[in-house]
Write a protein that holds these residues in place. Sequence first.
Motif, PDB file in Angstrom:
ATOM      1  N   PHE A   1      -9.590  19.746 -20.014  1.00  0.00           N
ATOM      2  CA  PHE A   1     -10.663  20.697 -19.704  1.00  0.00           C
ATOM      3  C   PHE A   1     -11.985  20.049 -20.078  1.00  0.00           C
ATOM      4  N   LEU A   2     -12.971  20.209 -19.212  1.00  0.00           N
ATOM      5  CA  LEU A   2     -14.293  19.635 -19.465  1.00  0.00           C
ATOM      6  C   LEU A   2     -15.357  20.573 -18.931  1.00  0.00           C
ATOM      7  N   SER A   3     -16.340  20.853 -19.760  1.00  0.00           N
ATOM      8  CA  SER A   3     -17.482  21.649 -19.338  1.00  0.00           C
ATOM      9  C   SER A   3     -18.728  21.037 -19.962  1.00  0.00           C
ATOM     10  N   GLY A   4     -19.740  20.796 -19.163  1.00  0.00           N
ATOM     11  CA  GLY A   4     -20.961  20.199 -19.687  1.00  0.00           C
ATOM     12  C   GLY A   4     -20.838  18.694 -19.834  1.00  0.00           C
ATOM     13  N   GLY A   5     -21.755  18.118 -20.619  1.00  0.00           N
ATOM     14  CA  GLY A   5     -21.826  16.667 -20.736  1.00  0.00           C
ATOM     15  C   GLY A   5     -21.034  16.124 -21.902  1.00  0.00           C
TER      16      GLY A   5
ATOM     17  N   GLU B   1     -18.894   0.148 -25.175  1.00  0.00           N
ATOM     18  CA  GLU B   1     -19.041   0.530 -23.772  1.00  0.00           C
ATOM     19  C   GLU B   1     -18.949   2.047 -23.647  1.00  0.00           C
ATOM     20  N   LYS B   2     -19.919   2.624 -22.949  1.00  0.00           N
ATOM     21  CA  LYS B   2     -19.968   4.077 -22.784  1.00  0.00           C
ATOM     22  C   LYS B   2     -19.487   4.452 -21.385  1.00  0.00           C
ATOM     23  N   ARG B   3     -18.634   5.472 -21.307  1.00  0.00           N
ATOM     24  CA  ARG B   3     -18.179   5.960 -20.011  1.00  0.00           C
ATOM     25  C   ARG B   3     -18.238   7.486 -20.004  1.00  0.00           C
ATOM     26  N   PRO B   4     -18.744   8.072 -18.929  1.00  0.00           N
ATOM     27  CA  PRO B   4     -18.760   9.541 -18.851  1.00  0.00           C
ATOM     28  C   PRO B   4     -17.330  10.074 -18.804  1.00  0.00           C
ATOM     29  N   LEU B   5     -17.080  11.154 -19.510  1.00  0.00           N
ATOM     30  CA  LEU B   5     -15.770  11.791 -19.447  1.00  0.00           C
ATOM     31  C   LEU B   5     -15.704  12.710 -18.237  1.00  0.00           C
ATOM     32  N   GLU B   6     -14.515  12.799 -17.674  1.00  0.00           N
ATOM     33  CA  GLU B   6     -14.287  13.676 -16.538  1.00  0.00           C
ATOM     34  C   GLU B   6     -12.881  14.238 -16.637  1.00  0.00           C
ATOM     35  N   GLN B   7     -12.627  15.242 -15.838  1.00  0.00           N
ATOM     36  CA  GLN B   7     -11.300  15.844 -15.795  1.00  0.00           C
ATOM     37  C   GLN B   7     -10.257  14.773 -15.517  1.00  0.00           C
TER      38      GLN B   7
ATOM     39  N   GLY C   1     -22.522  16.588 -25.525  1.00  0.00           N
ATOM     40  CA  GLY C   1     -23.911  16.997 -25.515  1.00  0.00           C
ATOM     41  C   GLY C   1     -24.073  18.425 -25.987  1.00  0.00           C
ATOM     42  N   SER C   2     -25.268  18.945 -25.850  1.00  0.00           N
ATOM     43  CA  SER C   2     -25.554  20.295 -26.342  1.00  0.00           C
ATOM     44  C   SER C   2     -24.799  21.370 -25.576  1.00  0.00           C
ATOM     45  N   ASP C   3     -24.292  21.030 -24.377  1.00  0.00           N
ATOM     46  CA  ASP C   3     -23.511  21.987 -23.591  1.00  0.00           C
ATOM     47  C   ASP C   3     -22.090  21.497 -23.352  1.00  0.00           C
ATOM     48  N   GLY C   4     -21.664  20.480 -24.087  1.00  0.00           N
ATOM     49  CA  GLY C   4     -20.403  19.822 -23.786  1.00  0.00           C
ATOM     50  C   GLY C   4     -19.200  20.393 -24.528  1.00  0.00           C
ATOM     51  N   TYR C   5     -18.141  20.646 -23.785  1.00  0.00           N
ATOM     52  CA  TYR C   5     -16.857  21.059 -24.353  1.00  0.00           C
ATOM     53  C   TYR C   5     -15.781  20.165 -23.750  1.00  0.00           C
ATOM     54  N   VAL C   6     -14.925  19.595 -24.590  1.00  0.00           N
ATOM     55  CA  VAL C   6     -13.838  18.735 -24.129  1.00  0.00           C
ATOM     56  C   VAL C   6     -12.557  19.159 -24.828  1.00  0.00           C
ATOM     57  N   HIS C   7     -11.501  19.398 -24.048  1.00  0.00           N
ATOM     58  CA  HIS C   7     -10.178  19.667 -24.601  1.00  0.00           C
ATOM     59  C   HIS C   7      -9.277  18.491 -24.242  1.00  0.00           C
ATOM     60  N   VAL C   8      -8.591  17.960 -25.237  1.00  0.00           N
ATOM     61  CA  VAL C   8      -7.727  16.794 -25.047  1.00  0.00           C
ATOM     62  C   VAL C   8      -6.312  17.142 -25.476  1.00  0.00           C
ATOM     63  N   ARG C   9      -5.349  16.866 -24.604  1.00  0.00           N
ATOM     64  CA  ARG C   9      -3.936  16.985 -24.971  1.00  0.00           C
ATOM     65  C   ARG C   9      -3.387  15.587 -25.190  1.00  0.00           C
ATOM     66  N   PHE C  10      -2.700  15.408 -26.325  1.00  0.00           N
ATOM     67  CA  PHE C  10      -2.194  14.095 -26.699  1.00  0.00           C
ATOM     68  C   PHE C  10      -0.725  13.937 -26.331  1.00  0.00           C
ATOM     69  N   VAL C  11      -0.241  12.700 -26.450  1.00  0.00           N
ATOM     70  CA  VAL C  11       1.104  12.360 -25.999  1.00  0.00           C
ATOM     71  C   VAL C  11       2.198  13.072 -26.785  1.00  0.00           C
ATOM     72  N   ASP C  12       1.903  13.541 -27.989  1.00  0.00           N
ATOM     73  CA  ASP C  12       2.905  14.253 -28.787  1.00  0.00           C
ATOM     74  C   ASP C  12       2.759  15.758 -28.645  1.00  0.00           C
ATOM     75  N   SER C  13       1.975  16.197 -27.653  1.00  0.00           N
ATOM     76  CA  SER C  13       1.653  17.592 -27.356  1.00  0.00           C
ATOM     77  C   SER C  13       0.633  18.183 -28.312  1.00  0.00           C
TER      78      SER C  13
ATOM     79  N   LEU D   1      -3.169  19.050 -29.547  1.00  0.00           N
ATOM     80  CA  LEU D   1      -4.288  19.548 -28.753  1.00  0.00           C
ATOM     81  C   LEU D   1      -5.528  19.630 -29.630  1.00  0.00           C
ATOM     82  N   ILE D   2      -6.654  19.107 -29.144  1.00  0.00           N
ATOM     83  CA  ILE D   2      -7.921  19.310 -29.842  1.00  0.00           C
ATOM     84  C   ILE D   2      -8.974  19.780 -28.851  1.00  0.00           C
ATOM     85  N   SER D   3      -9.875  20.600 -29.356  1.00  0.00           N
ATOM     86  CA  SER D   3     -11.056  21.024 -28.621  1.00  0.00           C
ATOM     87  C   SER D   3     -12.266  20.459 -29.346  1.00  0.00           C
ATOM     88  N   VAL D   4     -13.105  19.735 -28.621  1.00  0.00           N
ATOM     89  CA  VAL D   4     -14.334  19.177 -29.183  1.00  0.00           C
ATOM     90  C   VAL D   4     -15.492  20.003 -28.646  1.00  0.00           C
ATOM     91  N   ARG D   5     -16.248  20.589 -29.540  1.00  0.00           N
ATOM     92  CA  ARG D   5     -17.319  21.502 -29.142  1.00  0.00           C
ATOM     93  C   ARG D   5     -18.665  20.773 -29.033  1.00  0.00           C
TER      94      ARG D   5
END
Length: 465
Positions: A35-39, A47-53, A66-78, A80-84
């Motif tokens: 899940f990705l919302s914002g920057g 090396e910097k790369r933009p994150l995308e779905q 960024g100030s509007d960025g939300y990233v949810h990451v699911r890992f290989v062991d199931s 889950l983290i949400s980065v606000r």
Amino acid sequence: MEWLKRSKNQLLILVFLVPGIVLGADSAPVGQVIFLSGGAVAIHEGEKRPLEQGAGIQVGDTLVTGSDGYVHVRFVDSGLISVRPDSEVVIDTYQFDADQPQAGKVKIVLRQGVIRSATGQAGQRNKSGFRVNTPIAAIGIRGTDFVLYADPSLARLAVNAGGVVMAPFGGSCDPGAFSPCSGDSSAELFASAAKALLEVRGGDDFARVTSDGPSPDELIAPHPEEAGLFDAFISGARRTIQSKIGLSSPGAESYEDGLEDVRRYLKEETLVQQAFLLGSAESSAVLPRDRGLDSDPEIVWGRWGYYAGNDAGYQSISQLLYDDRQYALLNTVFAMLEDRQTSRLVPESGRATFKLNSYESYIKRGSALEEAGISNPALIIDFDQNRFATRLDVHADSLPGVIQVLGAGDLTEDGFFHSDANSLSQIDGVLSAKALEAGMLFDYQVSPGVNAVGATQWVNNKSLQ
């Protein structure tokens, strides 16, 4: 790996990891953005790369929102983290082997901002190998869903499920270690301590439990989608996803093996025998997808966008969510949803039998779906024993014969049911508010690379009388 995409709601779920492969070394992805919302960007070796779905996440990546960025990451062991928003997280270590989950090691560093973390198999099976560091403190887990805030002078967390231990760095608490820090400087917090927070302040030589000050959720609010994802993951989806990473592998090596498995399983499980007989009393002909027994179901499902194809009748999960529903169950092809305000009242005694009302079923080969039919359906729930059993016969043109999907397992106090490890099929289900309906997802390995999958909705026979 096999990745499952959901197009409209920017969701992509990790569903399969080949056992025996250790992930976390070299540049192999150890997670994926679901899940990705914002920057947001990932920085790796400068090396910097933009994150995308769908973006892969590697060990050594620094995730910056960024100030509007939300990233949810699911890992290989199931896990889950949400980065606000306004957060910076380093994936320092993520070692996981599905054949040896107890040997997993995970270290995540929150430099600033807020994350929410639900522990995966690496942390569940090896709590001494899971660590989250902040600039001033270390957090270890007791099997956990927690929200953590960090900056250079403060570490503060709240626990949603399970428990954590926190300690400031110094003395025997080494930032380079993996195990939780213990001793007089540490403090524990469990979810049972409502509204309590655990914190370390800059300059302190101890951690403390407090109710003063804003919580991490108040400091940086979660995205509206976060609660639904974590609730589904923790209540039911975790077991579904774990089965796809080699922790259990129900199903047969061949159609003939499957027939023998059915005969063996029927001898072992009394409740399955009863479900089998109940199903035999139903029609052996393929049933219509909707039998019209319930015109306004509380439990519904949709298919992930990756499997939409050109099906004009495809039900969008994103639209179902926008209709004020929340996730209840997930599997490789389907998501099952319920009303957001659902509060289940599970009977404490008695037994209920359910009649299949509607379904959607396929034979899945990679990303290709072949339509399948169902006959002889049965679902029994024994509230005295908190157990369930089910039978479904699956028909498809490409199959050498009928596939009998059988399963049994426990019913939780909050109305979810999941198949045992020795079940022939992966079954995940949920009851409606008053147990008058049930929703159930199934996944049965017909042979390697070929699975019978389906979503089903059932009506309590009591409500039909």
